[in-house]
Design a protein around this motif. Structure first.
Motif, mmCIF file in Angstrom:
data_model
loop_
_atom_site.group_PDB
_atom_site.id
_atom_site.type_symbol
_atom_site.label_atom_id
_atom_site.label_comp_id
_atom_site.label_asym_id
_atom_site.label_seq_id
_atom_site.Cartn_x
_atom_site.Cartn_y
_atom_site.Cartn_z
ATOM 1 N N ASP A 30 66.005 44.967 88.194
ATOM 2 C CA ASP A 30 67.237 45.079 89.472
ATOM 3 C C ASP A 30 68.074 44.096 88.829
ATOM 4 O O ASP A 30 68.175 43.526 87.662
ATOM 5 C CB ASP A 30 66.589 44.519 90.664
ATOM 6 C CG ASP A 30 66.063 43.278 90.750
ATOM 7 O OD1 ASP A 30 66.279 42.369 89.754
ATOM 8 O OD2 ASP A 30 65.338 42.684 91.697
ATOM 9 N N ASN A 68 64.993 51.624 90.867
ATOM 10 C CA ASN A 68 65.243 50.756 92.074
ATOM 11 C C ASN A 68 66.777 51.188 92.382
ATOM 12 O O ASN A 68 67.536 51.510 91.823
ATOM 13 C CB ASN A 68 65.054 49.299 91.862
ATOM 14 C CG ASN A 68 65.845 48.784 90.829
ATOM 15 O OD1 ASN A 68 65.547 48.934 89.708
ATOM 16 N ND2 ASN A 68 66.847 47.940 90.998
ATOM 17 N N ASP A 69 66.952 50.754 93.656
ATOM 18 C CA ASP A 69 68.397 51.318 94.237
ATOM 19 C C ASP A 69 69.151 49.779 94.347
ATOM 20 O O ASP A 69 68.448 48.564 94.212
ATOM 21 C CB ASP A 69 68.367 51.937 95.649
ATOM 22 C CG ASP A 69 67.688 51.102 96.919
ATOM 23 O OD1 ASP A 69 67.605 49.834 96.682
ATOM 24 O OD2 ASP A 69 67.300 51.576 97.650
ATOM 25 N N LYS A 70 70.332 49.729 94.907
ATOM 26 C CA LYS A 70 71.380 48.832 94.939
ATOM 27 C C LYS A 70 70.706 47.651 95.909
ATOM 28 O O LYS A 70 70.998 46.453 95.851
ATOM 29 C CB LYS A 70 72.701 49.020 95.390
ATOM 30 C CG LYS A 70 72.782 49.755 96.766
ATOM 31 C CD LYS A 70 74.132 49.938 97.013
ATOM 32 C CE LYS A 70 74.431 50.903 98.131
ATOM 33 N NZ LYS A 70 74.056 49.958 99.486
ATOM 34 N N ASP A 71 69.675 48.088 96.920
ATOM 35 C CA ASP A 71 69.099 47.074 97.747
ATOM 36 C C ASP A 71 67.852 46.368 97.305
ATOM 37 O O ASP A 71 67.543 45.611 98.040
ATOM 38 C CB ASP A 71 69.077 47.693 99.101
ATOM 39 C CG ASP A 71 70.340 48.147 99.778
ATOM 40 O OD1 ASP A 71 71.250 47.323 99.609
ATOM 41 O OD2 ASP A 71 70.361 49.262 100.621
ATOM 42 N N TYR A 75 61.058 52.675 93.690
ATOM 43 C CA TYR A 75 60.599 54.014 93.969
ATOM 44 C C TYR A 75 59.634 54.506 92.866
ATOM 45 O O TYR A 75 59.945 54.201 91.634
ATOM 46 C CB TYR A 75 61.615 55.146 94.300
ATOM 47 C CG TYR A 75 62.805 54.343 95.194
ATOM 48 C CD1 TYR A 75 62.298 54.699 96.631
ATOM 49 C CD2 TYR A 75 63.718 53.941 94.979
ATOM 50 C CE1 TYR A 75 63.078 54.623 97.746
ATOM 51 C CE2 TYR A 75 64.655 53.484 95.990
ATOM 52 C CZ TYR A 75 64.192 53.681 97.261
ATOM 53 O OH TYR A 75 65.345 53.445 98.425
ATOM 54 N N SER A 91 57.494 53.844 98.082
ATOM 55 C CA SER A 91 58.692 52.904 97.920
ATOM 56 C C SER A 91 58.109 51.346 98.561
ATOM 57 O O SER A 91 57.338 51.503 99.452
ATOM 58 C CB SER A 91 59.802 53.230 98.872
ATOM 59 O OG SER A 91 60.811 52.418 98.751
ATOM 60 N N ILE A 116 69.189 57.998 91.432
ATOM 61 C CA ILE A 116 69.840 57.984 92.801
ATOM 62 C C ILE A 116 71.100 58.291 92.712
ATOM 63 O O ILE A 116 71.742 57.611 91.835
ATOM 64 C CB ILE A 116 69.520 56.499 93.259
ATOM 65 C CG1 ILE A 116 67.952 56.131 93.343
ATOM 66 C CG2 ILE A 116 70.239 56.106 94.476
ATOM 67 C CD1 ILE A 116 67.783 54.625 93.468
ATOM 68 N N SER A 118 75.204 58.449 94.273
ATOM 69 C CA SER A 118 75.875 57.616 94.629
ATOM 70 C C SER A 118 76.133 57.497 96.323
ATOM 71 O O SER A 118 76.411 56.401 96.952
ATOM 72 C CB SER A 118 77.512 57.767 94.091
ATOM 73 O OG SER A 118 77.879 58.882 94.625
ATOM 74 N N GLY A 120 73.089 57.723 97.780
ATOM 75 C CA GLY A 120 71.922 57.205 98.170
ATOM 76 C C GLY A 120 70.612 58.207 98.058
ATOM 77 O O GLY A 120 69.649 57.946 98.557
ATOM 78 N N LEU A 122 67.641 60.348 96.638
ATOM 79 C CA LEU A 122 66.835 59.915 95.568
ATOM 80 C C LEU A 122 66.411 61.182 94.925
ATOM 81 O O LEU A 122 65.770 62.186 95.839
ATOM 82 C CB LEU A 122 65.608 59.120 96.166
ATOM 83 C CG LEU A 122 64.301 58.755 95.268
ATOM 84 C CD1 LEU A 122 64.896 58.141 94.038
ATOM 85 C CD2 LEU A 122 63.320 57.991 95.952
#
Length: 136
Positions: A30, A68-71, A75, A91, A116, A118, A120, A122
Motif C-alpha cells: 500500500d 489493494n485500492d487507494k483506501d 482484495y 476483501s 482496479i 479509475s 473503482g 475491481l
C-alpha cells in the motif's frame, strides 16, 4: 518473505508457516509501505518486516495476485483446495478487518492479475482469462 536493499543484501526476512503457497500469488504494497501476502492466512507486515496482523482464511487458499485500492482495502482471489468450483473474491480493510466475501459460481479458478479502474471497479480475470468478473 525477504526484503533486499539495492545492492542485493538482506534487509530483513519474515518467516511464516504454511504447508504450501500457490503459484501466482504475488503480494501487494500500500501507499504506506505495508506489505500484504499469504497462502491459507493473509499477512500484513510493515516496511521493516514487522507483523502488523494476520487473518486465517480457514479452508481457503489465496489463488491470485493480491491487490489493494487507494483506501487500503485488500482484495484476494481464493479457492477451496480440492474443490475448484468453490471460488471467492475476499476483501479485508487495511487493519485486517473482514469487509466481504463474494462467492463466484461457474468459474474454474481465479488466477490472473486483478486490476482496479479509475472509477473503482475491481476486475478479476478468471483462469486463462476466458471471462472477467467486474465488481462494483
Amino acid at each position: 518473505l525477504y526484503s533486499l536493499n539495492p545492492s542485493g543484501d538482506l534487509n530483513w526476512k519474515f518467516e511464516f508457516d504454511t504447508q504450501f503457497i500457490m503459484d501466482n500469488t504475488e503480494p501487494t504494497i500500500d501507499s504506506d509501505g505495508n506489505i500484504f501476502f499469504g497462502a491459507d492466512t493473509l499477512y500484513s507486515v510493515n516496511y521493516k518486516g514487522i507483523l502488523r496482523w494476520k487473518q486465517s482464511l480457514g479452508t481457503k487458499h489465496i489463488f491470485s495476485p493480491l491487490i489493494n485500492d487507494k483506501d487500503g482495502n485488500i482484495y484476494i482471489g481464493a479457492t477451496e483446495l480440492g474443490s475448484p468450483s468453490e471460488q471467492n473474491v475476499i476483501s479485508f480493510n487495511n487493519n485486517g478487518e473482514f469487509n466481504w466475501d463474494l462467492k463466484v459460481e461457474g468459474e474454474r479458478l481465479l488466477g490472473a492479475s486483478p486490476v482496479i479502474t479509475s472509477s473503482g471497479k475491481l476486475i478479476f480475470p478468471t483462469f486463462r482469462a476466458f471471462n472477467f468478473l467486474i465488481i462494483y
